[in-house]
Design a protein around this motif. Structure first.
Motif, PDB file in Angstrom:
ATOM      1  N   LEU A 184      20.703 -53.778  18.332  1.00 53.00           N
ATOM      2  CA  LEU A 184      20.125 -53.099  19.485  1.00 53.00           C
ATOM      3  C   LEU A 184      20.764 -53.613  20.759  1.00 53.00           C
ATOM      4  CD1 LEU A 184      16.257 -52.926  18.767  1.00 53.00           C
ATOM      5  CD2 LEU A 184      18.004 -51.200  18.325  1.00 53.00           C
ATOM      6  N   THR A 185      20.996 -52.720  21.699  1.00 53.58           N
ATOM      7  CA  THR A 185      21.423 -53.133  23.032  1.00 53.58           C
ATOM      8  C   THR A 185      20.182 -53.576  23.815  1.00 53.58           C
ATOM      9  OG1 THR A 185      21.049 -50.908  23.869  1.00 53.58           O
ATOM     10  CG2 THR A 185      23.264 -51.395  23.031  1.00 53.58           C
ATOM     11  N   ASP A 186      20.393 -54.133  25.003  1.00 53.52           N
ATOM     12  CA  ASP A 186      19.238 -54.492  25.846  1.00 53.52           C
ATOM     13  C   ASP A 186      18.373 -53.262  26.093  1.00 53.52           C
ATOM     14  OD1 ASP A 186      20.125 -57.041  25.955  1.00 53.52           O
ATOM     15  OD2 ASP A 186      20.962 -56.930  27.983  1.00 53.52           O
ATOM     16  N   ARG A 187      19.056 -52.143  26.374  1.00 50.35           N
ATOM     17  CA  ARG A 187      18.324 -50.894  26.606  1.00 50.35           C
ATOM     18  C   ARG A 187      17.526 -50.478  25.364  1.00 50.35           C
ATOM     19  NH1 ARG A 187      18.283 -45.777  29.207  1.00 50.35           N
ATOM     20  NH2 ARG A 187      18.427 -44.098  27.695  1.00 50.35           N
ATOM     21  N   GLY A 188      18.120 -50.671  24.187  1.00 50.03           N
ATOM     22  CA  GLY A 188      17.444 -50.333  22.937  1.00 50.03           C
ATOM     23  C   GLY A 188      16.196 -51.190  22.740  1.00 50.03           C
ATOM     24  N   ARG A 189      16.331 -52.497  22.992  1.00 45.77           N
ATOM     25  CA  ARG A 189      15.185 -53.397  22.848  1.00 45.77           C
ATOM     26  C   ARG A 189      14.068 -53.008  23.813  1.00 45.77           C
ATOM     27  NH1 ARG A 189      16.146 -57.858  19.817  1.00 45.77           N
ATOM     28  NH2 ARG A 189      14.327 -58.932  20.621  1.00 45.77           N
ATOM     29  N   GLU A 190      14.494 -52.649  25.025  1.00 43.31           N
ATOM     30  CA  GLU A 190      13.527 -52.304  26.069  1.00 43.31           C
ATOM     31  C   GLU A 190      12.755 -51.021  25.697  1.00 43.31           C
ATOM     32  OE1 GLU A 190      14.459 -51.079  30.450  1.00 43.31           O
ATOM     33  OE2 GLU A 190      15.279 -53.088  30.076  1.00 43.31           O
ATOM     34  N   LYS A 191      13.509 -50.016  25.257  1.00 49.90           N
ATOM     35  CA  LYS A 191      12.870 -48.749  24.886  1.00 49.90           C
ATOM     36  C   LYS A 191      11.932 -48.954  23.701  1.00 49.90           C
ATOM     37  CE  LYS A 191      15.218 -44.513  25.295  1.00 49.90           C
ATOM     38  NZ  LYS A 191      14.807 -43.951  26.564  1.00 49.90           N
TER      39      LYS A 191
END
Lengths: 95, 95
Positions: B71-78
Motif C-alpha cells: 500500500l502507498t501512504d494514500r492507500g493506507r490513509e484511504k
C-alpha cells in the motif's frame, strides 16, 4: 472471508443498519435518513424484499396510504452475520 | 455516511486489509491468501494502482522475476478512513 453482496453494497448496508436500529420505518423517513433518491432507495429495497430480508406493510395513516419497511428475521440474521465478518476483518488488523 | 467504493468492494477490501497487515506481498502469496483467481486479483490490483493506492515493485529473486505489492501512504490513509466509516456504522448499532 465470505462477503454477502446483498448486504455489503453501500446503500443496502446503510438501509440494513437503519432498519436494524430503528425497526419499522416509512419510505419518506428512510429516504431522508439515508439521503438517497427515491428510485435508488426503491430499487435497493426491492432487492432486499426479493431476498426475503425486508417485510413491506401498507396501511392507512390519517386516511393516507403509508408504506413501512422492517427487517425480517432472515434480514436481521444476514445483517448480523455480515457485521460479524466486518468485525473480524477489523479485529485482524490489530494482530 | 460516505462509502468509498474503491475500498469497499469485497475483494479489494480484503486486498487492502491483507497488505495493510502484512506489508509488501508477492502476487502468488496474495492470490493464495485471498483465494481468488489470478485474473480477478490482477484486475482489482490494477484498479488500486490506478488510484495510487498500491505500489508495484518488480525485482529478481534467485534470478526469477518477482512482483510485489504494497500500500502507498494514500492507500493506507484511504483504508484507515474506510475502516473508520465501518466502525462508526457498527458502533451506531448499539445506541
Amino acid at each position: 472471508m465470505d462477503f454477502d453482496k446483498l448486504v455489503h453494497q453501500p446503500t443496502r448496508l446503510q438501509i440494513f443498519a437503519y432498519l436494524y436500529r430503528h425497526g419499522e420505518t416509512s419510505f419518506p423517513d428512510l429516504k431522508e435518513a439515508l439521503d438517497v433518491t427515491e428510485g435508488n432507495l426503491a430499487s435497493h429495497i426491492g432487492k432486499m424484499e426479493d431476498a426475503d430480508c425486508v417485510a413491506v406493510e401498507k396501511q392507512f395513516v390519517d386516511r393516507k396510504p403509508q408504506t413501512t419497511y422492517e427487517l425480517t428475521d432472515r434480514g436481521r440474521e444476514k445483517f448480523e452475520e455480515h457485521i460479524g465478518t466486518l468485525e473480524a476483518l477489523i479485529d485482524d488488523l490489530d494482530e
